[in-house]
Design a protein around this motif. Structure first.
Motif, mmCIF file in Angstrom:
data_model
loop_
_atom_site.group_PDB
_atom_site.id
_atom_site.type_symbol
_atom_site.label_atom_id
_atom_site.label_comp_id
_atom_site.label_asym_id
_atom_site.label_seq_id
_atom_site.Cartn_x
_atom_site.Cartn_y
_atom_site.Cartn_z
ATOM 1 N N CYS A 101 0.847 -1.195 0.000
ATOM 2 C CA CYS A 101 0.000 0.000 0.000
ATOM 3 C C CYS A 101 0.880 1.242 0.000
ATOM 4 O O CYS A 101 2.100 1.154 0.131
ATOM 5 C CB CYS A 101 -0.926 -0.001 1.211
ATOM 6 N N ARG A 102 0.271 2.366 -0.123
ATOM 7 C CA ARG A 102 0.966 3.652 -0.079
ATOM 8 C C ARG A 102 0.985 4.134 1.378
ATOM 9 O O ARG A 102 0.147 3.723 2.182
ATOM 10 C CB ARG A 102 0.250 4.679 -0.950
ATOM 11 N N PRO A 103 1.911 5.023 1.722
ATOM 12 C CA PRO A 103 1.909 5.599 3.074
ATOM 13 C C PRO A 103 0.616 6.383 3.323
ATOM 14 O O PRO A 103 0.019 6.929 2.393
ATOM 15 C CB PRO A 103 3.116 6.548 3.058
ATOM 16 N N THR A 104 0.201 6.413 4.568
ATOM 17 C CA THR A 104 -1.007 7.144 4.942
ATOM 18 C C THR A 104 -0.659 8.286 5.884
ATOM 19 O O THR A 104 0.400 8.283 6.521
ATOM 20 C CB THR A 104 -2.024 6.210 5.626
ATOM 21 N N ALA A 105 -1.558 9.238 5.983
ATOM 22 C CA ALA A 105 -1.350 10.390 6.863
ATOM 23 C C ALA A 105 -1.236 9.917 8.312
ATOM 24 O O ALA A 105 -1.943 9.002 8.736
ATOM 25 C CB ALA A 105 -2.505 11.368 6.721
ATOM 26 N N GLY A 106 -0.318 10.511 9.049
ATOM 27 C CA GLY A 106 -0.138 10.191 10.462
ATOM 28 C C GLY A 106 0.764 8.997 10.718
ATOM 29 O O GLY A 106 1.030 8.655 11.863
ATOM 30 N N MET A 107 1.233 8.371 9.659
ATOM 31 C CA MET A 107 2.111 7.210 9.798
ATOM 32 C C MET A 107 3.500 7.667 10.238
ATOM 33 O O MET A 107 3.949 8.746 9.857
ATOM 34 C CB MET A 107 2.188 6.497 8.442
ATOM 35 N N GLN A 108 4.175 6.849 11.029
ATOM 36 C CA GLN A 108 5.551 7.145 11.445
ATOM 37 C C GLN A 108 6.389 7.364 10.188
ATOM 38 O O GLN A 108 6.293 6.616 9.219
ATOM 39 C CB GLN A 108 6.090 5.980 12.268
ATOM 40 N N SER A 109 7.230 8.388 10.212
ATOM 41 C CA SER A 109 7.976 8.769 9.005
ATOM 42 C C SER A 109 8.863 7.646 8.477
ATOM 43 O O SER A 109 8.996 7.475 7.260
ATOM 44 C CB SER A 109 8.803 10.031 9.265
ATOM 45 N N GLU A 110 9.465 6.858 9.348
ATOM 46 C CA GLU A 110 10.313 5.756 8.899
ATOM 47 C C GLU A 110 9.484 4.672 8.208
ATOM 48 O O GLU A 110 9.909 4.101 7.203
ATOM 49 C CB GLU A 110 11.103 5.152 10.068
ATOM 50 N N HIS A 111 8.297 4.408 8.741
ATOM 51 C CA HIS A 111 7.400 3.435 8.092
ATOM 52 C C HIS A 111 6.999 3.940 6.706
ATOM 53 O O HIS A 111 7.004 3.176 5.735
ATOM 54 C CB HIS A 111 6.147 3.210 8.936
ATOM 55 N N ALA A 112 6.666 5.210 6.627
ATOM 56 C CA ALA A 112 6.269 5.795 5.342
ATOM 57 C C ALA A 112 7.410 5.715 4.338
ATOM 58 O O ALA A 112 7.205 5.373 3.162
ATOM 59 C CB ALA A 112 5.825 7.238 5.543
ATOM 60 N N ARG A 113 8.613 5.997 4.782
ATOM 61 C CA ARG A 113 9.773 5.959 3.880
ATOM 62 C C ARG A 113 10.027 4.545 3.383
ATOM 63 O O ARG A 113 10.349 4.336 2.211
ATOM 64 C CB ARG A 113 11.001 6.513 4.613
ATOM 65 N N ILE A 114 9.866 3.549 4.251
ATOM 66 C CA ILE A 114 10.040 2.153 3.838
ATOM 67 C C ILE A 114 9.015 1.794 2.762
ATOM 68 O O ILE A 114 9.352 1.175 1.751
ATOM 69 C CB ILE A 114 9.935 1.194 5.046
ATOM 70 N N LEU A 115 7.764 2.200 2.963
ATOM 71 C CA LEU A 115 6.738 1.902 1.965
ATOM 72 C C LEU A 115 7.052 2.557 0.622
ATOM 73 O O LEU A 115 6.813 1.970 -0.435
ATOM 74 C CB LEU A 115 5.358 2.335 2.467
#
Length: 118
Positions: free
Chosen positions: A38-52
Motif C-alpha cells: 500500500c501507499r503511506p497514509t497520513a499520520g504514519m511514522q515517518s520511517e514506516h512511510a519511507r520504507i513503503l
C-alpha cells in the motif's frame, strides 16, 4: 589514529523510532526482499512511510537500512511492524532442497572460465 564508532546514530532517536524495542523479529535476513502492499497514509511514522515508498519495487533489507541510514536491527523492527499491519510482503530467498539439486561444480567452473574468456 582515532577510530570512529560503527553506529553513529543518536541512541535517543533510535530508542524513539523503535518505541524502546531492541529485539528484532528473526523473519528478516539481509537479503529478504520487501515489497509494499500500500501507499503511506497520513499520520504514519515517518520511517514506516519511507520504507513503503522505497519498497514500491522489491528491495532487500540491507538496501533499506542503507537508504534510511539506520542499523539493520532497527530496520528489522520497523519491518516487523509493517508486516504485522499487512502493509508489506516479505519474499525470502529460496534455499536448495538438497545438495543433489545444486548445479554440478564442474559445470559452474566451465561457465566461470567461459565468462572470463569473453
Amino acid at each position: 589514529m582515532t577510530r570512529k564508532p560503527v553506529d553513529t546514530g543518536d541512541p535517543d532517536r533510535l530508542y524513539t523510532v523503535t518505541a524502546g524495542r531492541s529485539r528484532a523479529d528473526d523473519s528478516f535476513d539481509l537479503v529478504t526482499l520487501i515489497v509494499s502492499e500500500c501507499r503511506p497514509t497520513a499520520g504514519m511514522q515517518s520511517e514506516h512511510a519511507r520504507i513503503l515508498e522505497l519498497c514500491q519495487h522489491p528491495a532487500a533489507v540491507v538496501e533499506i537500512a542503507a537508504e534510511l541510514k539506520l542499523p539493520i536491527t532497527v530496520v528489522r523492527i520497523l519491518l516487523g511492524d509493517l508486516l504485522d499491519m499487512g502493509r508489506i510482503t516479505a519474499r525470502h530467498p529460496r534455499a536448495a532442497q538438497s545438495v543433489a539439486s545444486l548445479p554440478d561444480s564442474a559445470l559452474l567452473k566451465e561457465v566461470l572460465h567461459g565468462l572470463r574468456n569473453l
